[in-house]
Design a protein around this motif. Structure first.
Motif, PDB file in Angstrom:
ATOM      1  N   ASN A 204       0.854  -1.197   0.000  1.00 41.03           N
ATOM      2  CA  ASN A 204       0.000   0.000   0.000  1.00 41.03           C
ATOM      3  C   ASN A 204       0.887   1.244   0.000  1.00 41.03           C
ATOM      4  OD1 ASN A 204      -2.217   1.692   0.110  1.00 41.03           O
ATOM      5  ND2 ASN A 204      -2.480   1.486   2.322  1.00 41.03           N
ATOM      6  N   TYR A 205       1.823   1.286  -0.939  1.00 42.12           N
ATOM      7  CA  TYR A 205       2.755   2.405  -1.014  1.00 42.12           C
ATOM      8  C   TYR A 205       2.046   3.706  -1.348  1.00 42.12           C
ATOM      9  CZ  TYR A 205       6.517  -1.000  -0.780  1.00 42.12           C
ATOM     10  OH  TYR A 205       7.364  -1.997  -0.366  1.00 42.12           O
ATOM     11  N   LEU A 206       2.483   4.763  -0.684  1.00 42.73           N
ATOM     12  CA  LEU A 206       1.895   6.107  -0.802  1.00 42.73           C
ATOM     13  C   LEU A 206       0.414   6.101  -0.427  1.00 42.73           C
ATOM     14  CD1 LEU A 206       3.565   7.430  -4.086  1.00 42.73           C
ATOM     15  CD2 LEU A 206       4.357   7.628  -1.730  1.00 42.73           C
ATOM     16  N   TYR A 207      -0.028   5.037   0.219  1.00 35.43           N
ATOM     17  CA  TYR A 207      -1.419   4.881   0.667  1.00 35.43           C
ATOM     18  C   TYR A 207      -2.415   5.015  -0.487  1.00 35.43           C
ATOM     19  CZ  TYR A 207       0.759   5.158   5.221  1.00 35.43           C
ATOM     20  OH  TYR A 207       1.560   4.916   6.305  1.00 35.43           O
ATOM     21  N   LEU A 208      -1.965   4.573  -1.654  1.00 38.84           N
ATOM     22  CA  LEU A 208      -2.832   4.647  -2.824  1.00 38.84           C
ATOM     23  C   LEU A 208      -3.937   3.594  -2.793  1.00 38.84           C
ATOM     24  CD1 LEU A 208      -0.113   5.305  -5.546  1.00 38.84           C
ATOM     25  CD2 LEU A 208      -1.962   6.856  -4.904  1.00 38.84           C
ATOM     26  N   LYS A 209      -3.782   2.579  -1.926  1.00 38.57           N
ATOM     27  CA  LYS A 209      -4.812   1.545  -1.792  1.00 38.57           C
ATOM     28  C   LYS A 209      -5.561   1.657  -0.469  1.00 38.57           C
ATOM     29  CE  LYS A 209      -3.367  -2.608  -3.124  1.00 38.57           C
ATOM     30  NZ  LYS A 209      -2.432  -3.764  -3.287  1.00 38.57           N
ATOM     31  N   GLN A 210      -5.354   2.779   0.217  1.00 37.84           N
ATOM     32  CA  GLN A 210      -6.010   2.978   1.509  1.00 37.84           C
ATOM     33  C   GLN A 210      -7.524   3.042   1.339  1.00 37.84           C
ATOM     34  OE1 GLN A 210      -4.011   3.197   4.214  1.00 37.84           O
ATOM     35  NE2 GLN A 210      -5.624   3.374   5.728  1.00 37.84           N
ATOM     36  N   ASP A 211      -8.233   2.450   2.273  1.00 35.65           N
ATOM     37  CA  ASP A 211      -9.696   2.451   2.219  1.00 35.65           C
ATOM     38  C   ASP A 211     -10.220   3.791   2.733  1.00 35.65           C
ATOM     39  OD1 ASP A 211     -12.335   1.801   2.036  1.00 35.65           O
ATOM     40  OD2 ASP A 211     -12.378   0.542   3.838  1.00 35.65           O
ATOM     41  N   ILE A 212     -10.416   4.723   1.802  1.00 32.27           N
ATOM     42  CA  ILE A 212     -10.922   6.056   2.126  1.00 32.27           C
ATOM     43  C   ILE A 212     -12.184   6.296   1.305  1.00 32.27           C
ATOM     44  CG2 ILE A 212     -10.417   8.522   2.190  1.00 32.27           C
ATOM     45  CD1 ILE A 212      -7.467   7.834   2.311  1.00 32.27           C
ATOM     46  N   SER A 213     -13.279   6.552   1.990  1.00 27.43           N
ATOM     47  CA  SER A 213     -14.592   6.564   1.354  1.00 27.43           C
ATOM     48  C   SER A 213     -14.747   7.616   0.262  1.00 27.43           C
ATOM     49  CB  SER A 213     -15.677   6.778   2.420  1.00 27.43           C
ATOM     50  OG  SER A 213     -15.457   8.000   3.114  1.00 27.43           O
ATOM     51  N   PHE A 214     -14.129   8.790   0.429  1.00 27.97           N
ATOM     52  CA  PHE A 214     -14.367   9.865  -0.536  1.00 27.97           C
ATOM     53  C   PHE A 214     -13.470   9.777  -1.772  1.00 27.97           C
ATOM     54  CE2 PHE A 214     -11.152  11.564   2.371  1.00 27.97           C
ATOM     55  CZ  PHE A 214     -10.215  12.082   1.492  1.00 27.97           C
ATOM     56  N   PRO A 216     -12.056   7.894  -5.249  1.00 31.48           N
ATOM     57  CA  PRO A 216     -12.572   6.969  -6.265  1.00 31.48           C
ATOM     58  C   PRO A 216     -11.897   5.607  -6.165  1.00 31.48           C
ATOM     59  CG  PRO A 216     -11.086   8.574  -7.260  1.00 31.48           C
ATOM     60  CD  PRO A 216     -11.312   9.018  -5.848  1.00 31.48           C
ATOM     61  N   ASP A 217     -12.581   4.574  -6.632  1.00 30.82           N
ATOM     62  CA  ASP A 217     -12.018   3.225  -6.597  1.00 30.82           C
ATOM     63  C   ASP A 217     -10.922   3.042  -7.646  1.00 30.82           C
ATOM     64  OD1 ASP A 217     -13.720   2.483  -4.540  1.00 30.82           O
ATOM     65  OD2 ASP A 217     -15.301   1.842  -5.924  1.00 30.82           O
ATOM     66  N   SER A 218     -11.020   3.776  -8.745  1.00 35.90           N
ATOM     67  CA  SER A 218     -10.044   3.658  -9.819  1.00 35.90           C
ATOM     68  C   SER A 218      -8.667   4.104  -9.332  1.00 35.90           C
ATOM     69  CB  SER A 218     -10.464   4.517 -11.015  1.00 35.90           C
ATOM     70  OG  SER A 218      -9.419   4.612 -11.963  1.00 35.90           O
ATOM     71  N   TYR A 219      -7.671   3.233  -9.562  1.00 37.35           N
ATOM     72  CA  TYR A 219      -6.307   3.523  -9.107  1.00 37.35           C
ATOM     73  C   TYR A 219      -5.764   4.772  -9.790  1.00 37.35           C
ATOM     74  CZ  TYR A 219      -1.653   2.354  -7.371  1.00 37.35           C
ATOM     75  OH  TYR A 219      -0.450   2.381  -6.720  1.00 37.35           O
ATOM     76  N   GLY A 220      -5.991   4.889 -11.105  1.00 39.90           N
ATOM     77  CA  GLY A 220      -5.504   6.044 -11.841  1.00 39.90           C
ATOM     78  C   GLY A 220      -6.132   7.338 -11.356  1.00 39.90           C
ATOM     79  N   LEU A 221      -7.441   7.297 -11.099  1.00 41.96           N
ATOM     80  CA  LEU A 221      -8.123   8.498 -10.604  1.00 41.96           C
ATOM     81  C   LEU A 221      -7.626   8.890  -9.220  1.00 41.96           C
ATOM     82  CD1 LEU A 221     -11.816   7.948 -11.767  1.00 41.96           C
ATOM     83  CD2 LEU A 221     -10.159   9.606 -12.650  1.00 41.96           C
ATOM     84  N   ARG A 222      -7.267   7.890  -8.433  1.00 45.86           N
ATOM     85  CA  ARG A 222      -6.737   8.187  -7.102  1.00 45.86           C
ATOM     86  C   ARG A 222      -5.423   8.967  -7.201  1.00 45.86           C
ATOM     87  NH1 ARG A 222      -7.632   4.381  -2.043  1.00 45.86           N
ATOM     88  NH2 ARG A 222      -9.895   4.314  -2.107  1.00 45.86           N
TER      89      ARG A 222
END
Length: 264
Positions: A204-214, A216-222
């Protein structure tokens, strides 16, 4: 007898139990208040600290402590255990934002480099600052009875203090252009972070996969959302410093005879 230490559950070096850390309780305020006291002391004694014969030694000791704190995490992983499937090291490589801020702080506080200060001003004050404000996202299971609690506060508060110390005692000033240099450095960091996040489910580097509700689910959009958010926060930080510095200069112009003579 073959004894296996359960890295993720046993003792001081384990990962604790769910709910062990209570957000914004005594566990939160003690390290924050100690940090605030250190900053206040630095502000009040800045002239004496600047002239102190042992000032350089103090900075090197501070850097050494930060280095030990950073290395201790990896010593823990290497010698206490490396996870359940033998691949945990690949999910714990030093490519998190706060870790890079800590490494920059180590070399910045010893060399007093303007370049490293510029990077640290934005990356550390924003990255580590967010972590300090929301520690429950990192140490939700680890109170004072666990190693991770002390590592977390040392890894985040000491680099922040290093930046503040350089600003107060050595009068370092951030440059606007380092907003974009810091942003570019962060973008470069997303490359290995993305590759490892995609390869290892537990990464979960840079917390890009962190479960944050607000988010988007898309990795690129995150990545896009994080990028825009960082640019905004960098500019807010720059704006706060700029207003503070301008106010300080105006006070100096009113009280410093040399500045008044130059102006006239």
């Amino acid at each position: 007898m073959d004894f296996k230490y359960e890295f993720y559950s046993d003792g001081f070096f384990g990962y604790g139990e769910e709910g062990d850390y209570h957000a914004y309780g005594l566990h939160f305020f003690i390290p924050v208040l100690l940090f605030a006291a250190a900053v206040v002391f630095t502000v009040l004694k800045k002239d004496k600290l600047r002239a102190w014969k042992g000032e350089k030694t103090f900075r090197f000791v501070l850097a050494f402590v930060m280095m030990i704190i950073e290395m201790s995490y990896y010593w823990r992983v290497l010698y206490v255990g490396n996870g359940n499937d033998g691949k945990a090291l690949m999910t714990k490589l030093p490519i998190q934002l706060c870790e890079w801020g800590a490494y920059c702080a180590i070399f910045m506080i010893t060399s007093l480099s303007d370049t490293l200060f510029g990077l640290n001003f934005y990356i550390t004050l924003i990255g580590a600052g967010i972590a300090v404000l929301f520690p429950q996202t990192v140490i939700s299971n680890c109170g004072p009875g666990y190693f991770n609690y002390y590592h977390f506060w040392g890894e985040h508060l000491l680099p922040i203090f290093s930046v503040v110390y350089a600003m107060i005692v050595h009068e370092k000033k951030p440059s606007y252009r380092f907003i974009w240099i810091s942003y570019a450095a962060m973008l470069l960091l997303t490359i290995p972070a993305t590759l490892l996040n995609m390869k290892y489910d537990d990464a979960n580097y840079l917390y890009l996969k962190q479960d944050i509700s607000f988010l988007p689910d898309s990795y690129g959009l995150r990545i896009v959302v994080y990028s825009v958010l960082m640019i905004i926060l960098f500019h807010i930080l720059w704006g706060i410093w700029y207003l503070f510095d301008r106010r300080k200069r105006k006070r100096q112009e009113k009280t410093d005879p040399e500045i008044i003579n130059e102006a006239t």
